[in-house]
Motif scaffolding. Structure first.
Motif, PDB file in Angstrom:
ATOM      1  N   SER A 101      35.299  37.659  36.574  1.00 38.20           N
ATOM      2  CA  SER A 101      34.103  36.826  36.740  1.00 38.20           C
ATOM      3  C   SER A 101      33.449  37.067  38.097  1.00 38.20           C
ATOM      4  N   ASN A 102      34.253  37.122  39.146  1.00 40.10           N
ATOM      5  CA  ASN A 102      33.716  37.369  40.490  1.00 40.10           C
ATOM      6  C   ASN A 102      33.122  38.771  40.601  1.00 40.10           C
ATOM      7  N   LEU A 103      33.818  39.759  40.034  1.00 39.91           N
ATOM      8  CA  LEU A 103      33.297  41.129  40.059  1.00 39.91           C
ATOM      9  C   LEU A 103      31.979  41.218  39.311  1.00 39.91           C
ATOM     10  N   VAL A 104      31.923  40.599  38.135  1.00 41.35           N
ATOM     11  CA  VAL A 104      30.717  40.660  37.307  1.00 41.35           C
ATOM     12  C   VAL A 104      29.552  39.990  38.023  1.00 41.35           C
ATOM     13  N   ARG A 105      29.800  38.885  38.678  1.00 41.36           N
ATOM     14  CA  ARG A 105      28.732  38.195  39.407  1.00 41.36           C
ATOM     15  C   ARG A 105      28.133  39.135  40.464  1.00 41.36           C
ATOM     16  N   THR A 106      28.985  39.755  41.256  1.00 34.88           N
ATOM     17  CA  THR A 106      28.531  40.671  42.305  1.00 34.88           C
ATOM     18  C   THR A 106      27.868  41.904  41.719  1.00 34.88           C
ATOM     19  N   MET A 107      28.480  42.455  40.673  1.00 39.34           N
ATOM     20  CA  MET A 107      27.991  43.702  40.086  1.00 39.34           C
ATOM     21  C   MET A 107      26.713  43.485  39.274  1.00 39.34           C
ATOM     22  N   SER A 108      26.547  42.319  38.705  1.00 34.20           N
ATOM     23  CA  SER A 108      25.299  42.007  37.997  1.00 34.20           C
ATOM     24  C   SER A 108      24.147  41.939  38.989  1.00 34.20           C
TER      25      SER A 108
END
Length: 181
Positions: free
Chosen positions: A94-101
């Motif tokens: 979830s944290n990775l996706v937030r940053t990567m989005s």
């Protein structure tokens, strides 16, 4: 990678609380300690050389791993499936996706058949970056390997199947209740 000295395992076996497999040999301990000491620096050196060669962004290794997982699935992955594939907690994904989005590397897609779920896909920009990382990594390693002695090149080539089996064995041990990354 476990206790390179083997003392913990010996204590477990001595107190009757179980055995983790065959006894450790001094050679196995030496090889394990050597690998443990080299893998991190090797991984970071390859990533640094790759970034420098292509002027690539400083993506954390976790982001690169997630992009690799997403790019290997043509339909994309649910966040839970991505966490399983990368072997991290769902909250980490979830944290990775937030940053990567925010960086336009990951896209969240709602399938038409189920608007309650989300599927993660690597963006076109991310796929381009991965291709550049792979090309630059291969080129950087090729340059360095060519500078090694013939004996070192042969030794590395002969080690590749064993390293592949080591990865498989570690993944099998993790799946059987071994230590998670």
């Amino acid at each position: 990678m476990g206790n390179a000295g083997g003392a913990h395992r010996t204590d477990k076996a001595a107190d009757g609380k179980g055995d983790c497999g065959p006894p450790e040999t001094p050679e196995a301990v030496r090889v394990a300690a050597g690998l443990s000491g080299l893998l991190g620096p090797l991984r970071r050196a390859v990533l640094r050389a790759t970034r420098n060669a292509e002027g690539l962004p400083d993506l954390p290794e976790a982001q690169i791993e997630l992009l690799r997982a997403l790019s290997s699935s043509s339909e994309g992955l649910s966040p839970g499936a991505a966490a399983t594939r990368v072997r991290v907690a769902s909250s980490t994904v979830s944290n990775l996706v937030r940053t990567m989005s925010a960086a336009r590397l990951v896209e969240r897609v709602r399938p038409e058949h189920d608007q309650r779920t989300v599927v993660l896909t690597a963006s076109g920009e991310a796929l381009n970056l991965l291709e550049r990382y792979d090309r630059a990594s291969t080129a950087a390693l090729t340059r360095v390997v060519e500078e090694l002695s013939e004996a070192d090149r042969v030794a590395l080539d002969k080690a590749l199947p064993a390293l592949d089996r080591l990865v498989t064995a570690l993944e099998t041990a993790e799946g059987a209740g071994g230590d998670a990354p």
